[in-house]
Write a protein that holds these residues in place. Structure first.
Motif, short mmCIF file in Angstrom:
data_model
loop_
_atom_site.label_atom_id
_atom_site.label_comp_id
_atom_site.label_asym_id
_atom_site.label_seq_id
_atom_site.Cartn_x
_atom_site.Cartn_y
_atom_site.Cartn_z
N ASP A 41 0.86 -1.18 0.00
CA ASP A 41 0.00 0.00 0.00
C ASP A 41 0.89 1.22 0.00
OD1 ASP A 41 -2.32 1.62 0.17
OD2 ASP A 41 -3.33 -0.02 1.15
N ASN A 42 0.30 2.41 0.03
CA ASN A 42 1.15 3.59 -0.12
C ASN A 42 1.81 3.97 1.21
OD1 ASN A 42 -0.63 5.31 1.36
ND2 ASN A 42 -1.93 5.48 -0.44
N PRO A 43 2.88 4.75 1.16
CA PRO A 43 3.69 5.00 2.35
C PRO A 43 2.92 5.55 3.54
CG PRO A 43 4.82 5.76 0.39
CD PRO A 43 3.43 5.39 -0.03
N ALA A 44 1.97 6.45 3.32
CA ALA A 44 1.25 7.05 4.44
C ALA A 44 0.47 5.99 5.22
CB ALA A 44 0.30 8.14 3.94
N TRP A 45 -0.14 5.06 4.50
CA TRP A 45 -0.90 4.01 5.17
C TRP A 45 0.03 3.13 6.00
CZ3 TRP A 45 -1.22 -1.30 5.39
CH2 TRP A 45 -2.42 -1.82 5.88
N LEU A 46 1.19 2.80 5.46
CA LEU A 46 2.15 1.99 6.19
C LEU A 46 2.60 2.70 7.46
CD1 LEU A 46 4.40 0.82 3.21
CD2 LEU A 46 2.76 -0.57 4.46
N GLN A 47 2.85 3.98 7.38
CA GLN A 47 3.28 4.73 8.55
C GLN A 47 2.16 4.84 9.58
OE1 GLN A 47 4.63 8.36 6.82
NE2 GLN A 47 6.53 7.48 6.05
N PRO A 304 4.05 15.49 0.04
CA PRO A 304 3.98 14.04 0.29
C PRO A 304 2.69 13.42 -0.23
CG PRO A 304 3.42 15.24 2.28
CD PRO A 304 3.84 16.28 1.27
N LEU A 305 2.78 12.17 -0.62
CA LEU A 305 1.63 11.39 -1.03
C LEU A 305 0.96 10.82 0.21
CD1 LEU A 305 0.05 10.17 -3.46
CD2 LEU A 305 1.55 8.19 -3.27
N GLU A 306 -0.26 11.25 0.48
CA GLU A 306 -0.97 10.82 1.67
C GLU A 306 -1.98 9.73 1.33
OE1 GLU A 306 -2.65 14.30 3.41
OE2 GLU A 306 -0.72 15.29 3.69
N ILE A 323 4.81 13.68 -9.99
CA ILE A 323 3.63 12.83 -10.19
C ILE A 323 4.05 11.44 -10.64
CG2 ILE A 323 1.50 12.57 -11.50
CD1 ILE A 323 1.43 14.84 -9.44
N ARG A 324 5.05 11.36 -11.50
CA ARG A 324 5.54 10.06 -11.95
C ARG A 324 6.03 9.23 -10.77
NH1 ARG A 324 10.41 7.63 -13.76
NH2 ARG A 324 10.08 6.16 -15.51
N ALA A 325 6.77 9.86 -9.84
CA ALA A 325 7.24 9.13 -8.67
C ALA A 325 6.08 8.65 -7.81
CB ALA A 325 8.18 10.02 -7.85
N MET A 326 5.02 9.45 -7.71
CA MET A 326 3.85 9.04 -6.94
C MET A 326 3.18 7.82 -7.57
SD MET A 326 2.14 12.70 -5.88
CE MET A 326 2.97 13.79 -4.71
N ILE A 327 3.05 7.83 -8.88
CA ILE A 327 2.46 6.69 -9.57
C ILE A 327 3.30 5.44 -9.36
CG2 ILE A 327 1.92 5.77 -11.86
CD1 ILE A 327 1.13 8.63 -12.67
N ASP A 386 -8.75 12.39 -4.05
CA ASP A 386 -7.77 13.39 -3.65
C ASP A 386 -7.03 13.86 -4.90
OD1 ASP A 386 -8.53 12.84 -1.05
OD2 ASP A 386 -6.49 13.00 -0.29
N VAL A 387 -6.82 15.16 -5.02
CA VAL A 387 -6.22 15.74 -6.21
C VAL A 387 -4.78 16.16 -5.91
CG1 VAL A 387 -6.36 17.56 -7.95
CG2 VAL A 387 -8.46 16.53 -7.03
N TYR A 388 -3.86 15.66 -6.72
CA TYR A 388 -2.45 16.04 -6.63
C TYR A 388 -2.06 16.69 -7.95
CZ TYR A 388 -1.80 13.47 -2.31
OH TYR A 388 -1.88 13.05 -1.00
N ALA A 389 -1.58 17.93 -7.90
CA ALA A 389 -1.30 18.67 -9.12
C ALA A 389 0.04 19.38 -9.03
CB ALA A 389 -2.41 19.69 -9.39
N CYS A 390 0.73 19.43 -10.16
CA CYS A 390 1.99 20.15 -10.26
C CYS A 390 2.11 20.66 -11.69
CB CYS A 390 3.16 19.22 -9.92
SG CYS A 390 4.77 20.05 -9.88
N GLY A 391 2.46 21.93 -11.83
CA GLY A 391 2.57 22.51 -13.15
C GLY A 391 2.65 24.01 -13.09
N SER A 392 2.15 24.66 -14.13
CA SER A 392 2.21 26.11 -14.21
C SER A 392 1.30 26.77 -13.17
CB SER A 392 1.78 26.57 -15.61
OG SER A 392 0.40 26.27 -15.81
N SER A 393 1.59 28.02 -12.88
CA SER A 393 0.79 28.75 -11.90
C SER A 393 -0.67 28.83 -12.31
CB SER A 393 1.37 30.16 -11.71
OG SER A 393 2.67 30.12 -11.17
#
Length: 512
Positions: A41-47, A304-306, A323-327, A386-393
């Protein structure tokens, strides 16, 4: 409730359960540090599970101690349960149990305030968990009334064996050399040693790394693969993290990590050529080559990815990197979608790779293939993910406007000008550890004033976006003007960024 048999059963049941769950918490911590369970599962759940196990063990230990007091047959005085070596009944084994309780409480408390503590202190306290496991084993063997029972011996054997095996795995994983990205035999360009040895794991430590891979991934974008010069594994990091490169041209630049967090043999960054002012990107594109060594600060993570049941990733241009690292970090069963926008498909790094690997989960929208602009509000309104976004202003402004704050997670490459229309007042800054008082005029940044007063504060971008100058606030009310993370998150962990932020109170006490 005064039946002695009841309390006898409560005492023994709570003790055994606390022992087993505490051991499970330690084992789970080893799993997290070695990352051998990646994909569950994802890191936040493990923690979160790790913290819940530790908290449950602490609660059961308290029940065990209370039941010893309430048991009319034992009726142990409270002071004998809290002060080591004064118990009348087997004082040494009982003392070891008391020590284990205090260690367990310290680990749990430091977990709750992890972000407020120096990383070295937090790690030192958590390493005491191994001492607690050993102490509880001795306590149970010599203080427990069931030590001779077959079921008790079976439980003890399983718990102790599992702990020993986990520690062996931990030692092996810590000493293992990276195999996925070996450092080529290229003569080093300098003789600067690794600077992180004195404080491994410190996100501000400087590590000497070598470029072991370099190739284009899109028009104007090159991917660099970095590995430690000393050949050791990369410190554990989580999706959303970034590093700071100290370049030989005398500047520092931040880049999000785009590789798989589980692969500790190397880290990858993707660098967009920024014309005409991109001095750092020009160096990395045109000058840096295989075998060159760079100073690397980090990784640090303010994105962080929660844990969530479903994710909607929105990436614009080079914003695909975190985003690629999160995927990569998510298990195959996790529900997610990616909307990836760019001016032209040829300028969109990893677009083809993501489409081929993940199919319908990935939606690539290239400006040269369609004239219609993405309706960000409609895209987000159609899901409760949950929305995770990165890009232009501009893209991130649309995302923030359309997403409920509790589901919105964004990372900006360019800081927002939050100081416009804000009244800047003078403030007195007090450094708690050194006792220095610095009067900061309205026209001067707190960071500059501290540096002029001889108070060292790490810094990099100076614009309130990289997070390098993060400083703990002990008293006073900061006025957040940065773009690192949500203001509520900063207030929750008690930090601010003095390069651009100020204070609404006349004084600000900092942990410096």
């Amino acid at each position: 409730m005064n039946d002695p048999h009841l309390w006898w059963y409560v005492t023994r049941a709570s003790a055994v359960l606390a022992w087993v769950i505490m051991t499970a918490a330690v084992l789970w911590g080893i799993v997290l540090s070695t990352r051998v369970f990646r994909g569950a599962d994802n890191p936040a759940w493990l923690q979160d599970l790790h913290r819940y196990l530790g908290g449950t063990a602490l609660v059961l230990t308290l029940i065990h101690m209370v039941s010893l007091v309430l048991d009319p047959w034992l009726a142990m005085p409270i002071d004998q349960l809290l002060i080591p070596l004064i118990a009348e009944y087997r004082p040494l084994p009982v003392a070891l149990g008391i020590v284990a309780f205090y260690v367990l409480a310290a680990v749990q408390v430091t977990s709750l305030v992890k972000n407020r503590l120096p990383r070295r202190l937090w790690k030192a306290v958590h390493y005491l968990s191994y001492v607690a496991v050993l102490a509880v084993a001795v306590h149970g063997a010599f203080a427990g009334t069931d030590a001779g029972a077959a079921w008790y011996q079976a439980v003890a054997t399983v718990v102790v064996t599992a702990t020993v095996l986990a520690l062996i795995v931990r030692i092996i994983m810590a000493r293992r050399r990276p195999t996925s990205a070996p450092v080529p035999a290229v003569a080093p360009t300098g003789t600067v040693p690794s600077l992180s040895e004195a404080n491994p794991g410190d996100p501000l430590a400087v590590t000497r790394m070598r470029i072991v891979g370099k190739h284009p991934v899109a028009d104007g974008i090159v991917r660099l693969r970095l590995a430690r010069v000393d050949g050791r594994p990369i410190e554990p990091w989580y999706a959303g993290a970034h590093i700071t490169l100290r370049l030989p041209v005398g500047i520092e630049r931040q880049y999000s990590l785009c590789s798989d967090p589980a692969d500790r043999g190397h880290i990858d960054i993707a660098v967009l050529r920024a014309e005409p002012t991109g001095l750092g990107s020009t160096y990395l594109h045109d000058v840096a080559g295989l075998g060159d060594e760079l100073d690397v600060i980090g990784p640090r993570n303010h994105f962080p990815l929660e844990a969530a049941h479903e994710y909607l990733f929105i990436a614009g241009g080079i914003g695909i990197t975190p985003i690629r690292a999160m995927i990569e970090a998510l298990p195959p069963s996790r529900s997610w979608r990616l909307v990836y926008l760019g001016r032209t498909r040829s300028e969109m790094a990893f677009a083809r790779e993501l489409e081929q690997r993940y199919g319908d989960r990935v939606r690539v929208i290239a400006g040269d293939e369609r004239a219609q602009r993405l309706d960000v509000a409609a895209e987000i309104g159609a899901t409760d993910a949950d929305v995770y976004a990165c890009g232009s202003s501009g893209l991130l402004d649309d995302v923030v406007a359309a997403t409920p704050v509790e589901r919105c997670h964004v990372e900006r490459f360019v800081a927002i000008d939050r100081a416009a229309g804000t009244e800047r007042a003078p403030v007195t800054v007090i450094t708690r550890r050194t006792g220095v008082r610095v009067d900061v005029p309205a026209e001067q940044s707190i960071l500059t004033a501290l540096q002029h007063a001889g108070v060292p504060v790490a810094t990099s971008c100076g614009t309130g976006v990289c997070g390098t100058c993060e400083t703990r606030v002990l008293a006073g009310t900061p006025q957040h003007l940065d773009s690192v993370m949500a203001d509520a998150d900063k207030d929750e962990i008690g930090v601010f960024y003095p390069c651009v932020s100020r204070a609404t109170s006349p004084e600000l006490v900092l942990d410096l």
